[in-house]
Scaffold this motif. Structure first.
Motif, short mmCIF file in Angstrom:
data_model
loop_
_atom_site.label_atom_id
_atom_site.label_comp_id
_atom_site.label_asym_id
_atom_site.label_seq_id
_atom_site.Cartn_x
_atom_site.Cartn_y
_atom_site.Cartn_z
N VAL A 97 0.85 -1.19 0.00
CA VAL A 97 0.00 0.00 0.00
C VAL A 97 0.89 1.24 0.00
O VAL A 97 1.98 1.24 0.57
CB VAL A 97 -0.91 0.01 1.25
N GLY A 98 0.42 2.30 -0.67
CA GLY A 98 1.05 3.60 -0.59
C GLY A 98 0.08 4.61 0.00
O GLY A 98 -1.12 4.58 -0.34
N ILE A 99 0.56 5.46 0.90
CA ILE A 99 -0.27 6.51 1.52
C ILE A 99 0.45 7.84 1.42
O ILE A 99 1.60 7.96 1.88
CB ILE A 99 -0.55 6.19 3.00
N GLN A 100 -0.19 8.83 0.81
CA GLN A 100 0.35 10.19 0.73
C GLN A 100 -0.64 11.15 1.37
O GLN A 100 -1.80 11.22 0.94
CB GLN A 100 0.60 10.59 -0.72
N ASN A 101 -0.20 11.89 2.38
CA ASN A 101 -1.10 12.88 2.98
C ASN A 101 -1.39 14.00 1.99
O ASN A 101 -0.50 14.50 1.30
CB ASN A 101 -0.49 13.44 4.27
N GLY A 102 -2.65 14.36 1.89
CA GLY A 102 -3.05 15.40 0.93
C GLY A 102 -2.35 16.72 1.17
O GLY A 102 -2.11 17.48 0.23
N GLY A 103 -2.01 17.00 2.44
CA GLY A 103 -1.35 18.26 2.75
C GLY A 103 0.05 18.37 2.16
O GLY A 103 0.59 19.48 2.08
N GLY A 104 0.63 17.24 1.75
CA GLY A 104 1.97 17.26 1.16
C GLY A 104 1.98 17.50 -0.33
O GLY A 104 3.05 17.61 -0.93
N ILE A 105 0.80 17.55 -0.97
CA ILE A 105 0.69 17.83 -2.40
C ILE A 105 0.40 19.32 -2.55
O ILE A 105 -0.67 19.79 -2.19
CB ILE A 105 -0.41 16.97 -3.05
N ARG A 106 1.34 20.08 -3.09
CA ARG A 106 1.33 21.52 -2.88
C ARG A 106 1.14 22.39 -4.12
O ARG A 106 1.15 23.61 -4.01
CB ARG A 106 2.65 21.94 -2.21
N ASN A 107 0.99 21.81 -5.30
CA ASN A 107 0.95 22.67 -6.48
C ASN A 107 -0.32 23.51 -6.57
O ASN A 107 -0.34 24.56 -7.20
CB ASN A 107 1.11 21.84 -7.76
N ASP A 108 -1.40 23.06 -5.92
CA ASP A 108 -2.67 23.81 -5.86
C ASP A 108 -3.12 24.26 -7.25
O ASP A 108 -3.50 25.41 -7.45
CB ASP A 108 -2.53 25.02 -4.93
N SER A 109 -3.08 23.33 -8.18
CA SER A 109 -3.48 23.66 -9.55
C SER A 109 -3.85 22.38 -10.29
O SER A 109 -3.61 21.28 -9.81
CB SER A 109 -2.34 24.36 -10.30
N THR A 110 -4.42 22.57 -11.46
CA THR A 110 -4.69 21.45 -12.35
C THR A 110 -3.69 21.51 -13.50
O THR A 110 -3.60 22.52 -14.19
CB THR A 110 -6.12 21.51 -12.89
N LEU A 111 -2.94 20.45 -13.68
CA LEU A 111 -1.96 20.40 -14.76
C LEU A 111 -2.67 20.01 -16.05
O LEU A 111 -3.33 18.97 -16.10
CB LEU A 111 -0.85 19.39 -14.44
N PRO A 112 -2.55 20.79 -17.10
CA PRO A 112 -3.25 20.47 -18.35
C PRO A 112 -2.60 19.30 -19.08
O PRO A 112 -1.45 18.94 -18.82
CB PRO A 112 -3.10 21.76 -19.16
N ALA A 113 -3.35 18.70 -19.97
CA ALA A 113 -2.80 17.63 -20.80
C ALA A 113 -1.64 18.18 -21.62
O ALA A 113 -1.66 19.31 -22.07
CB ALA A 113 -3.88 17.08 -21.73
N GLY A 114 -0.61 17.36 -21.78
CA GLY A 114 0.55 17.80 -22.55
C GLY A 114 1.83 17.45 -21.84
O GLY A 114 1.93 16.44 -21.14
N SER A 162 7.06 18.80 -16.79
CA SER A 162 8.50 18.94 -16.58
C SER A 162 8.91 18.45 -15.20
O SER A 162 8.09 18.24 -14.31
CB SER A 162 8.89 20.41 -16.72
N ALA A 163 10.22 18.31 -15.00
CA ALA A 163 10.75 17.98 -13.68
C ALA A 163 10.36 19.06 -12.68
O ALA A 163 10.06 18.78 -11.52
CB ALA A 163 12.26 17.83 -13.75
N LEU A 164 10.35 20.31 -13.13
CA LEU A 164 9.97 21.40 -12.23
C LEU A 164 8.55 21.22 -11.73
O LEU A 164 8.24 21.53 -10.57
CB LEU A 164 10.13 22.75 -12.93
N ASP A 165 7.66 20.71 -12.58
CA ASP A 165 6.29 20.45 -12.14
C ASP A 165 6.27 19.49 -10.96
O ASP A 165 5.47 19.64 -10.04
CB ASP A 165 5.45 19.88 -13.28
N THR A 166 7.15 18.47 -10.99
CA THR A 166 7.15 17.50 -9.88
C THR A 166 7.62 18.14 -8.59
O THR A 166 7.20 17.74 -7.50
CB THR A 166 8.00 16.26 -10.21
N TYR A 167 8.50 19.14 -8.68
CA TYR A 167 8.91 19.88 -7.48
C TYR A 167 7.76 20.73 -6.95
O TYR A 167 7.62 20.91 -5.74
CB TYR A 167 10.12 20.76 -7.77
N ASP A 168 6.95 21.27 -7.85
CA ASP A 168 5.79 22.05 -7.41
C ASP A 168 4.78 21.15 -6.68
O ASP A 168 4.16 21.56 -5.71
CB ASP A 168 5.12 22.71 -8.61
N VAL A 169 4.64 19.92 -7.17
CA VAL A 169 3.72 18.97 -6.56
C VAL A 169 4.25 18.50 -5.21
O VAL A 169 3.50 18.41 -4.23
CB VAL A 169 3.49 17.77 -7.50
N ALA A 170 5.53 18.19 -5.14
CA ALA A 170 6.13 17.55 -3.96
C ALA A 170 7.38 18.31 -3.53
O ALA A 170 8.50 17.84 -3.75
CB ALA A 170 6.46 16.09 -4.28
#
Length: 237
Positions: free
Chosen positions: A56-73, A76-84
């Motif tokens: 099982v994997g568990i990720q607390n919602g508070g640790g996902i920080r981009n606060d946005s919807t990423l569009p199709a397309g 980038s690696a930078l996006d993953t830093y924004d998320v985590a």
């Protein structure tokens, strides 16, 4: 120093919701992807670190920080830093008793339907809960469960193992869980207690990036991560 946006370009055909209130109150496809990344990384590192591969994997919602919807397309690696963005490491808690596991899930839905950082995005498991049921109460300093929750009704691992049925824990062996070390140490009041855990040498950002590039071979499809989620967390009330 963060990498340039051109570092990573997996292609996706969907929107992945990381909006703050969404990842803190319900299953989202981005939350599923992050939780899958934790579990996948735990599986890849299990032999090296001598731990039971996580079911099982568990990720607390508070640790996902981009606060946005990423569009199709392109992503980038930078996006993953924004998320985590935090320096939280992937941790494997190899022997979580079933009652403790149930109360971990109860912690995730204790504030529902309100949004809370403790709401969890999950991998390797599906569960149902009744938001009108008795909510768990914990001592957020010690992680001690003061009043066990009674919201979680049915829990099934991806291999078909039933952990909770009709609100009752089914007798059986412990469960190996991948999470981040913030949660494993009791962050957000997660009641892991004094269970042993092992950090496996990767941050949760590295887990997301590695899962995108290697686990998914750089491609994310709407079939894998539909916009409304995969039905991993559902309500009964």
């Amino acid at each position: 120093r963060r990498p340039p946006r051109s570092t990573l370009f997996p292609y996706t055909t969907l929107f992945r919701s990381g909006v703050r209130n969404d990842v803190r109150s319900r299953e989202t496809n981005l939350g599923n992807l992050v939780a899958d990344g934790l579990r996948w990384t735990g599986e890849q590192k299990a032999e090296e670190y001598g731990v039971t591969p996580p079911q099982v994997g568990i990720q607390n919602g508070g640790g996902i920080r981009n606060d946005s919807t990423l569009p199709a397309g392109e992503v980038s690696a930078l996006d993953t830093y924004d998320v985590a963005p935090f320096s939280n490491f992937v941790a494997v808690v190899p022997e979580v008793p079933r009652e403790t596991f149930r109360q971990l899930l109860e912690r995730g839905v204790a504030a529902a339907p309100d949004a809370a950082g403790a709401f969890m995005q999950v991998s390797g498991v599906t569960f149902t809960y009744d938001p009108n049921g008795k909510a768990q109460v914990v001592d957020e300093t010690s992680g001690e469960v003061l009043e066990p929750g009674e919201r979680v009704q049915d829990v099934t691992l991806d291999d078909g193992t039933v952990v909770v049925e009709n609100g009752e824990v089914v007798e059986g062996g412990p469960i190996s869980v991948a999470t981040n070390d913030f949660s494993a140490r009791g962050g957000d009041g997660y009641p892991f207690g004094d269970l042993d855990f092992t950090s496996v040498g990767a941050t949760y950002q590295q887990a997301v990036e590695g899962y995108l590039t290697d686990g998914l071979n750089g491609s994310v499809t709407a079939e894998q991560y539909p916009e409304g989620g995969n039905g991993r967390i559902t309500t009964t009330g």
